[in-house]
Design a protein around this motif. Structure first.
Motif, PDB file in Angstrom:
ATOM      1  N   TYR A 170       0.835  -1.207   0.000  1.00 51.48           N
ATOM      2  CA  TYR A 170       0.000   0.000   0.000  1.00 51.48           C
ATOM      3  C   TYR A 170       0.868   1.255   0.000  1.00 51.48           C
ATOM      4  O   TYR A 170       0.559   2.237  -0.689  1.00 51.48           O
ATOM      5  CB  TYR A 170      -0.925  -0.016   1.208  1.00 51.48           C
ATOM      6  CG  TYR A 170      -1.792   1.214   1.329  1.00 51.48           C
ATOM      7  CD1 TYR A 170      -2.917   1.366   0.516  1.00 51.48           C
ATOM      8  CD2 TYR A 170      -1.481   2.222   2.229  1.00 51.48           C
ATOM      9  CE1 TYR A 170      -3.716   2.493   0.604  1.00 51.48           C
ATOM     10  CE2 TYR A 170      -2.278   3.360   2.329  1.00 51.48           C
ATOM     11  CZ  TYR A 170      -3.391   3.489   1.513  1.00 51.48           C
ATOM     12  OH  TYR A 170      -4.177   4.613   1.604  1.00 51.48           O
ATOM     13  N   LEU A 171       1.952   1.240   0.748  1.00 52.22           N
ATOM     14  CA  LEU A 171       2.839   2.404   0.786  1.00 52.22           C
ATOM     15  C   LEU A 171       3.473   2.658  -0.577  1.00 52.22           C
ATOM     16  O   LEU A 171       3.542   3.801  -1.043  1.00 52.22           O
ATOM     17  CB  LEU A 171       3.918   2.178   1.845  1.00 52.22           C
ATOM     18  CG  LEU A 171       4.931   3.310   2.028  1.00 52.22           C
ATOM     19  CD1 LEU A 171       4.226   4.576   2.495  1.00 52.22           C
ATOM     20  CD2 LEU A 171       6.005   2.908   3.038  1.00 52.22           C
ATOM     21  N   LEU A 172       3.917   1.605  -1.248  1.00 54.24           N
ATOM     22  CA  LEU A 172       4.502   1.768  -2.577  1.00 54.24           C
ATOM     23  C   LEU A 172       3.476   2.265  -3.586  1.00 54.24           C
ATOM     24  O   LEU A 172       3.778   3.102  -4.444  1.00 54.24           O
ATOM     25  CB  LEU A 172       5.103   0.442  -3.036  1.00 54.24           C
ATOM     26  CG  LEU A 172       6.330  -0.058  -2.259  1.00 54.24           C
ATOM     27  CD1 LEU A 172       6.738  -1.427  -2.756  1.00 54.24           C
ATOM     28  CD2 LEU A 172       7.487   0.931  -2.385  1.00 54.24           C
ATOM     29  N   TYR A 173       2.245   1.767  -3.481  1.00 54.11           N
ATOM     30  CA  TYR A 173       1.199   2.184  -4.430  1.00 54.11           C
ATOM     31  C   TYR A 173       0.875   3.656  -4.261  1.00 54.11           C
ATOM     32  O   TYR A 173       0.785   4.402  -5.245  1.00 54.11           O
ATOM     33  CB  TYR A 173      -0.042   1.324  -4.219  1.00 54.11           C
ATOM     34  CG  TYR A 173      -1.227   1.776  -5.053  1.00 54.11           C
ATOM     35  CD1 TYR A 173      -1.293   1.464  -6.413  1.00 54.11           C
ATOM     36  CD2 TYR A 173      -2.265   2.509  -4.494  1.00 54.11           C
ATOM     37  CE1 TYR A 173      -2.360   1.868  -7.190  1.00 54.11           C
ATOM     38  CE2 TYR A 173      -3.331   2.931  -5.263  1.00 54.11           C
ATOM     39  CZ  TYR A 173      -3.384   2.611  -6.614  1.00 54.11           C
ATOM     40  OH  TYR A 173      -4.438   3.028  -7.370  1.00 54.11           O
ATOM     41  N   THR A 174       0.668   4.092  -3.012  1.00 55.61           N
ATOM     42  CA  THR A 174       0.308   5.500  -2.790  1.00 55.61           C
ATOM     43  C   THR A 174       1.460   6.445  -3.105  1.00 55.61           C
ATOM     44  O   THR A 174       1.229   7.609  -3.427  1.00 55.61           O
ATOM     45  CB  THR A 174      -0.127   5.692  -1.332  1.00 55.61           C
ATOM     46  OG1 THR A 174       0.901   5.207  -0.455  1.00 55.61           O
ATOM     47  CG2 THR A 174      -1.418   4.939  -1.059  1.00 55.61           C
ATOM     48  N   SER A 175       2.702   5.969  -3.026  1.00 55.87           N
ATOM     49  CA  SER A 175       3.849   6.839  -3.264  1.00 55.87           C
ATOM     50  C   SER A 175       4.203   6.967  -4.741  1.00 55.87           C
ATOM     51  O   SER A 175       4.620   8.035  -5.194  1.00 55.87           O
ATOM     52  CB  SER A 175       5.057   6.320  -2.483  1.00 55.87           C
ATOM     53  OG  SER A 175       4.783   6.287  -1.095  1.00 55.87           O
ATOM     54  N   ALA A 178      -0.282   5.648  -7.496  1.00 57.12           N
ATOM     55  CA  ALA A 178      -1.621   6.236  -7.389  1.00 57.12           C
ATOM     56  C   ALA A 178      -1.695   7.514  -8.229  1.00 57.12           C
ATOM     57  O   ALA A 178      -0.810   8.362  -8.154  1.00 57.12           O
ATOM     58  CB  ALA A 178      -1.955   6.546  -5.936  1.00 57.12           C
ATOM     59  N   PRO A 179      -2.749   7.690  -9.078  1.00 53.85           N
ATOM     60  CA  PRO A 179      -2.888   8.915  -9.889  1.00 53.85           C
ATOM     61  C   PRO A 179      -3.213  10.113  -9.013  1.00 53.85           C
ATOM     62  O   PRO A 179      -3.918  10.005  -8.011  1.00 53.85           O
ATOM     63  CB  PRO A 179      -4.042   8.583 -10.834  1.00 53.85           C
ATOM     64  CG  PRO A 179      -4.837   7.550 -10.101  1.00 53.85           C
ATOM     65  CD  PRO A 179      -3.844   6.743  -9.323  1.00 53.85           C
ATOM     66  N   VAL A 180      -2.698  11.311  -9.444  1.00 52.69           N
ATOM     67  CA  VAL A 180      -2.956  12.553  -8.708  1.00 52.69           C
ATOM     68  C   VAL A 180      -4.262  13.150  -9.225  1.00 52.69           C
ATOM     69  O   VAL A 180      -4.380  13.478 -10.411  1.00 52.69           O
ATOM     70  CB  VAL A 180      -1.788  13.540  -8.895  1.00 52.69           C
ATOM     71  CG1 VAL A 180      -2.091  14.836  -8.148  1.00 52.69           C
ATOM     72  CG2 VAL A 180      -0.494  12.916  -8.401  1.00 52.69           C
TER      73      VAL A 180
END
Length: 257
Positions: A170-175, A178-180
């Motif tokens: 999850y940390l790698l995905y959000t960093s 994940a689209p802005v």
């Protein structure tokens, strides 16, 4: 002659005491159950099982006091490695009788492979004398217990590792993945999109172009020479505006004449 006559009664007493229940009159029959014909012993558990039966061939009753075992080297000097479980008992066995089948469960903590195992039966006779009979002396194979999916320690370890992996993913995905998403413009009460309010800074006040609200600017932190320059510019702009207005008034007067 007199000396032998004195020793004769003592020897008879010794023979009588020693022959109360000879160890050879008590037999210990010990074997692994039929479900374990090859004598496999599992490490780390105390459920390794031997079946024990005591047979009293003598004419006097005996009492089985305990069952004990010992692991030894399978080859070479056969030195003792460690003792195993001691099972206390108080089981009487009459003359010419057999004991019921006794389950002897013992613990093992050895290296994997072949080791020697000896199991003894301790008993007392009618005169309270202690005797020991060897009932099992053979080589057994020590193995590690089979793993189970329902082991509580393993299940806890799986849950802990799964939680750590999920948090890292999850940390790698959000960093990085994940689209802005740009924030949506706020809507006014009329339903349309609300336009951003423009403000114009003039002199020492801020005027809101939408409703004409004036807000005084705090200029105490501005250096004094900057303030003087700004006041001079404001005075020039004011005089220029007044001159333009007076010239316009003169022109209108001439036109009327």
């Amino acid at each position: 002659m007199r000396f032998s006559t004195l020793l004769a009664p003592l020897s008879l007493v010794a023979v009588a005491l020693g022959a109360a229940v000879p160890s050879s009159d008590v037999e210990a029959l010990i074997k692994f159950p039929d479900s374990n014909p090859f004598g496999t012993v599992h490490n780390g558990v105390s459920t390794n099982l031997l079946h024990v039966r005591v047979h009293n061939h003598g004419s006097e009753p005996v009492t089985v006091t305990r069952i004990r075992g010992q692991f030894r080297e399978a080859h070479g000097r056969e030195r003792a490695l460690r003792n195993t479980t001691v099972m206390p008992l108080g089981l009487p066995v009459g003359p010419g009788q057999k004991s019921p089948l006794l389950p002897y469960k013992f613990f093992s903590e050895n290296k994997q492979g072949d080791v020697g195992l000896r199991v003894w039966i301790d008993f007392i006779d009618s005169t309270r004398r202690q005797h020991t009979v060897l009932g099992y002396d053979s080589t057994v194979t020590v193995v590690e217990p089979k793993g189970s999916w329902f082991d509580l320690e393993l299940l806890f370890l799986y849950v802990l590792l799964g939680s750590a992996f999920s948090g890292l993913a999850y940390l790698l995905y959000t960093s990085y993945l994940a689209p802005v998403v740009a924030p949506a413009p706020a809507k006014s009460s009329g339903g349309g999109a609300r336009r951003p309010q423009a403000v114009t800074a003039k002199s020492s006040t801020i005027v809101d172009n939408t409703d004409g609200t004036r807000t005084k600017v705090d200029d105490e932190w501005v250096p004094e020479h900057h303030l003087r320059t700004r006041k001079a510019r404001a005075a020039g702009a004011t005089s220029g505006t007044s001159g333009d207005e007076s010239e316009g008034a003169k022109g209108r007067r001439k036109a009327r004449k």
